[in-house]
Design a protein around this motif. Structure first.
Motif, mmCIF file in Angstrom:
data_model
loop_
_atom_site.group_PDB
_atom_site.id
_atom_site.type_symbol
_atom_site.label_atom_id
_atom_site.label_comp_id
_atom_site.label_asym_id
_atom_site.label_seq_id
_atom_site.Cartn_x
_atom_site.Cartn_y
_atom_site.Cartn_z
ATOM 1 N N LYS A 1 -59.410 -53.029 115.835
ATOM 2 C CA LYS A 1 -58.634 -53.382 117.027
ATOM 3 C C LYS A 1 -57.756 -54.596 116.740
ATOM 4 O O LYS A 1 -58.261 -55.662 116.418
ATOM 5 C CB LYS A 1 -59.583 -53.673 118.192
ATOM 6 C CG LYS A 1 -58.871 -54.033 119.488
ATOM 7 C CD LYS A 1 -59.861 -54.344 120.591
ATOM 8 C CE LYS A 1 -59.161 -54.747 121.880
ATOM 9 N NZ LYS A 1 -60.137 -55.079 122.953
ATOM 10 N N GLY A 2 -56.456 -54.424 116.851
ATOM 11 C CA GLY A 2 -55.525 -55.528 116.633
ATOM 12 C C GLY A 2 -54.952 -55.586 115.234
ATOM 13 O O GLY A 2 -54.091 -56.431 114.954
ATOM 14 N N ALA B 1 -68.716 -49.205 95.550
ATOM 15 C CA ALA B 1 -68.238 -49.715 96.836
ATOM 16 C C ALA B 1 -67.276 -48.698 97.439
ATOM 17 O O ALA B 1 -66.578 -47.983 96.722
ATOM 18 C CB ALA B 1 -67.539 -51.054 96.651
ATOM 19 N N ARG B 2 -67.231 -48.628 98.757
ATOM 20 C CA ARG B 2 -66.321 -47.700 99.405
ATOM 21 C C ARG B 2 -65.984 -48.183 100.816
ATOM 22 O O ARG B 2 -66.724 -48.946 101.437
ATOM 23 C CB ARG B 2 -66.916 -46.301 99.466
ATOM 24 C CG ARG B 2 -68.247 -46.183 100.198
ATOM 25 C CD ARG B 2 -68.778 -44.756 100.106
ATOM 26 N NE ARG B 2 -70.094 -44.609 100.693
ATOM 27 C CZ ARG B 2 -71.233 -44.731 100.019
ATOM 28 N NH1 ARG B 2 -71.188 -45.030 98.718
ATOM 29 N NH2 ARG B 2 -72.398 -44.584 100.605
ATOM 30 N N ILE B 3 -64.837 -47.718 101.292
ATOM 31 C CA ILE B 3 -64.423 -47.923 102.679
ATOM 32 C C ILE B 3 -64.344 -46.544 103.324
ATOM 33 O O ILE B 3 -63.721 -45.638 102.763
ATOM 34 C CB ILE B 3 -63.050 -48.606 102.780
ATOM 35 C CG1 ILE B 3 -63.062 -49.982 102.122
ATOM 36 C CG2 ILE B 3 -62.637 -48.744 104.248
ATOM 37 C CD1 ILE B 3 -61.706 -50.669 102.157
ATOM 38 N N GLU B 4 -64.964 -46.378 104.465
ATOM 39 C CA GLU B 4 -64.836 -45.150 105.233
ATOM 40 C C GLU B 4 -64.210 -45.496 106.580
ATOM 41 O O GLU B 4 -64.715 -46.357 107.305
ATOM 42 C CB GLU B 4 -66.193 -44.471 105.421
ATOM 43 C CG GLU B 4 -66.791 -43.951 104.119
ATOM 44 C CD GLU B 4 -68.063 -43.153 104.324
ATOM 45 O OE1 GLU B 4 -68.510 -43.075 105.486
ATOM 46 O OE2 GLU B 4 -68.592 -42.608 103.338
ATOM 47 N N ILE B 5 -63.107 -44.834 106.892
ATOM 48 C CA ILE B 5 -62.338 -45.128 108.092
ATOM 49 C C ILE B 5 -62.505 -43.987 109.085
ATOM 50 O O ILE B 5 -62.266 -42.832 108.750
ATOM 51 C CB ILE B 5 -60.851 -45.330 107.750
ATOM 52 C CG1 ILE B 5 -60.696 -46.468 106.732
ATOM 53 C CG2 ILE B 5 -60.042 -45.640 109.004
ATOM 54 C CD1 ILE B 5 -59.324 -46.552 106.115
ATOM 55 N N GLU B 6 -62.926 -44.316 110.288
ATOM 56 C CA GLU B 6 -63.141 -43.313 111.324
ATOM 57 C C GLU B 6 -61.916 -43.230 112.231
ATOM 58 O O GLU B 6 -61.371 -44.251 112.640
ATOM 59 C CB GLU B 6 -64.377 -43.664 112.159
ATOM 60 C CG GLU B 6 -65.670 -43.669 111.354
ATOM 61 C CD GLU B 6 -66.882 -43.962 112.200
ATOM 62 O OE1 GLU B 6 -66.721 -44.085 113.432
ATOM 63 O OE2 GLU B 6 -67.993 -44.070 111.646
ATOM 64 N N SER B 7 -61.505 -42.014 112.532
ATOM 65 C CA SER B 7 -60.323 -41.807 113.360
ATOM 66 C C SER B 7 -60.532 -40.608 114.258
ATOM 67 O O SER B 7 -61.112 -39.601 113.846
ATOM 68 C CB SER B 7 -59.085 -41.594 112.483
ATOM 69 O OG SER B 7 -57.964 -41.234 113.274
ATOM 70 N N LEU B 8 -60.024 -40.699 115.500
ATOM 71 C CA LEU B 8 -60.077 -39.566 116.421
ATOM 72 C C LEU B 8 -58.925 -38.613 116.189
ATOM 73 O O LEU B 8 -58.964 -37.452 116.590
ATOM 74 C CB LEU B 8 -60.036 -40.067 117.871
ATOM 75 C CG LEU B 8 -61.271 -40.833 118.368
ATOM 76 C CD1 LEU B 8 -61.028 -41.302 119.795
ATOM 77 C CD2 LEU B 8 -62.511 -39.956 118.305
ATOM 78 N N LEU C 1 -55.922 -47.465 107.705
ATOM 79 C CA LEU C 1 -56.575 -48.555 108.424
ATOM 80 C C LEU C 1 -55.949 -48.741 109.801
ATOM 81 O O LEU C 1 -56.649 -48.913 110.807
ATOM 82 C CB LEU C 1 -56.486 -49.855 107.625
ATOM 83 C CG LEU C 1 -57.397 -49.964 106.392
ATOM 84 C CD1 LEU C 1 -57.025 -51.186 105.559
ATOM 85 C CD2 LEU C 1 -58.866 -50.045 106.798
ATOM 86 N N ARG C 2 -54.633 -48.691 109.878
ATOM 87 C CA ARG C 2 -53.960 -48.896 111.164
ATOM 88 C C ARG C 2 -54.253 -47.765 112.145
ATOM 89 O O ARG C 2 -54.346 -47.978 113.343
ATOM 90 C CB ARG C 2 -52.451 -49.018 110.955
ATOM 91 C CG ARG C 2 -52.004 -50.269 110.261
ATOM 92 C CD ARG C 2 -50.555 -50.610 110.557
ATOM 93 N NE ARG C 2 -49.651 -49.512 110.332
ATOM 94 C CZ ARG C 2 -49.048 -48.823 111.302
ATOM 95 N NH1 ARG C 2 -49.300 -49.105 112.570
ATOM 96 N NH2 ARG C 2 -48.221 -47.842 111.024
ATOM 97 N N MET C 3 -54.380 -46.540 111.636
ATOM 98 C CA MET C 3 -54.592 -45.391 112.509
ATOM 99 C C MET C 3 -56.066 -45.192 112.867
ATOM 100 O O MET C 3 -56.385 -44.394 113.741
ATOM 101 C CB MET C 3 -54.061 -44.126 111.833
ATOM 102 C CG MET C 3 -52.557 -44.120 111.619
ATOM 103 S SD MET C 3 -51.635 -44.064 113.163
ATOM 104 C CE MET C 3 -51.947 -42.366 113.656
ATOM 105 N N GLY C 4 -56.955 -45.904 112.197
ATOM 106 C CA GLY C 4 -58.373 -45.736 112.435
ATOM 107 C C GLY C 4 -58.869 -46.499 113.647
ATOM 108 O O GLY C 4 -58.223 -47.429 114.136
ATOM 109 N N GLU C 5 -60.033 -46.108 114.130
ATOM 110 C CA GLU C 5 -60.674 -46.818 115.242
ATOM 111 C C GLU C 5 -61.570 -47.930 114.725
ATOM 112 O O GLU C 5 -61.610 -49.021 115.266
ATOM 113 C CB GLU C 5 -61.487 -45.835 116.079
ATOM 114 C CG GLU C 5 -60.645 -44.888 116.905
ATOM 115 C CD GLU C 5 -61.390 -44.404 118.126
ATOM 116 O OE1 GLU C 5 -62.595 -44.120 117.998
ATOM 117 O OE2 GLU C 5 -60.786 -44.352 119.209
ATOM 118 N N ASP C 6 -62.315 -47.626 113.688
ATOM 119 C CA ASP C 6 -63.126 -48.644 113.032
ATOM 120 C C ASP C 6 -63.393 -48.166 111.610
ATOM 121 O O ASP C 6 -63.051 -47.053 111.227
ATOM 122 C CB ASP C 6 -64.433 -48.928 113.782
ATOM 123 C CG ASP C 6 -65.207 -47.651 114.094
ATOM 124 O OD1 ASP C 6 -65.408 -46.850 113.165
ATOM 125 O OD2 ASP C 6 -65.628 -47.474 115.245
#
Length: 396
Positions: free
Chosen positions: A137-138, A70-77, A111-116
């Protein structure tokens, strides 16, 4: 520890919602849809205990089993994408799993700095790998609400609004007390929709889905300096941009190119009220170690007199005055402003500046500048760094 005296009904912030039960166990959650169309929930939950563990809990429809990758990938600009990997070590009642057990500050910040984000579970067989898309978002507002409800604002164990107070010390700022701490000037408050009452929290988890990675050296809060005593003088803290006076907002938006919609929910804007004058300290740009703030004077009965303050650099630098100060701290008891710029995420080197207000002009003058260029891993308050410049010894 201060906290809500009753249950917090489900309150929405963007695509996330928060609820707390009668024991102040709080859950922030969001719903979504997987690549195969199934619904799921991602939750961040925490008890009200000091230093209580923070769990990132995943609840899909497809049956989980131990050992699944299992993994989480966080996308950020703003920075490179972030991956968090592990295996399911335990499946809880209701087909739930947790990521990393204690969700350390590094994961929360990403997580907070990511877009999704995308959660991927390798089920294998005919199911294959499923991807669960998560909107972020939120999420900052939702996690901040947990900090407020559990009385953690300004404490070392806060998720978002962390500061130098010990984890077992009452921050003095909670959901019930924050309104009383605001200045007499009337502010607009953002209201959130209230839905059904919160459900009871999930059973406590004693095992992580995978061993959490060791916290990096920069996963620590910066040292608290002797001058930065939170008990010094009247202080307020708001996390909604709408509660900052319009004129002070416009200074940040129009002149300093600030990102108040992101920074204020994350770090909070501080204010100090004395008579008919308010002093505001507002975070301008998002950052990890070096958050730039600006300082503004607000006159509620005549906002046309509002102004932001500028600060000096040592004469030998040949640089103009600056309105933004990294990690700015204002002490209303002494009218001094200090700022710290860290050269390392380990908080073991950098520059420290101290400014003092002239009584006659109201302007700030630089009185000392400290600097430690050797990032040697030895921590401690920046006020103990070597002296580089002082107005008494070297002149203005």
């Amino acid at each position: 520890m201060s906290g809500a005296s009753a249950e917090l009904p489900k309150t929405s912030f963007g695509d996330w919602s928060v609820s707390c039960n009668a024991k102040n166990y709080c859950i922030a959650e969001t719903d979504g849809e997987a690549s195969n169309g199934e619904a799921f929930r991602l939750k961040i939950e925490r008890s009200a205990k000091a230093d209580g563990q923070v769990y990132v809990t995943f609840d899909p429809a497809t049956a989980l089993s131990e050992g699944l990758p299992a993994r989480i990938e966080i996308e950020s600009l703003e920075e490179d994408n972030y991956g968090y990997f592990g295996k399911v070590s335990k499946v809880y009642k209701g087909n739930e799993m947790t990521f990393g057990g204690d969700a350390d500050r590094d994961l929360m910040e990403k997580l907070r700095m990511g877009e999704d984000a995308a959660i991927q579970i390798e089920f294998g067989g005919s199911t294959g790998t499923l991807t669960y898309w998560v909107s972020l978002k939120g999420i900052t507002h939702a996690l901040l609400k947990i900090d407020e409800e559990q009385g953690r604002v300004g404490r070392l164990d806060a998720i978002v609004a962390w500061g130098g107070l010990p984890s077992d010390k009452d921050s003095g700022i909670s959901a019930n007390a924050s309104a009383a701490a605001r200045p007499a000037t009337k502010r607009k408050s953002q209201t959130a929709s209230n839905d059904a009452a919160a459900s009871n929290a999930a059973s406590a988890r004693d095992t992580a889905s995978s061993a959490a990675p060791a916290a990096p050296a920069n996963d620590l809060p910066p040292p608290v300096m002797p001058s930065q005593d939170l008990a010094a003088g009247p202080r307020g803290l708001v996390y909604n941009v709408s509660e900052i006076p319009d004129s002070v907002q416009m200074m940040g938006y129009r002149t300093l190119d600030c990102q108040l919609e992101e920074t204020v929910p994350a770090f909070g804007a501080q204010f100090y009220a004395e008579g008919d004058v308010e002093t505001w300290v507002v975070p301008c740009q998002m950052a990890d170690a070096n958050v730039p703030y600006y300082m503004a004077i607000h006159i509620p009965f005549n906002p046309s007199l509002d102004e932001w303050k500028e600060f000096e650099t040592p004469p030998g630098f040949n640089q103009p005055n600056h309105a933004l100060v990294n990690n700015l701290f204002f002490d209303p008891a002494t009218s001094q402003v200090t700022g710290t710029t860290y050269y390392s995420p380990n908080y073991d080197c950098g520059a420290f500046e101290r400014h003092e207000m002239e009584a006659e002009s109201g302007n700030y003058i630089l009185i000392e500048y400290l600097e430690k260029g050797n990032c040697d891993g030895v921590g401690g308050p920046p006020e103990a760094w070597p002296l580089s410049w002082t107005i008494d010894e070297m002149g203005g």
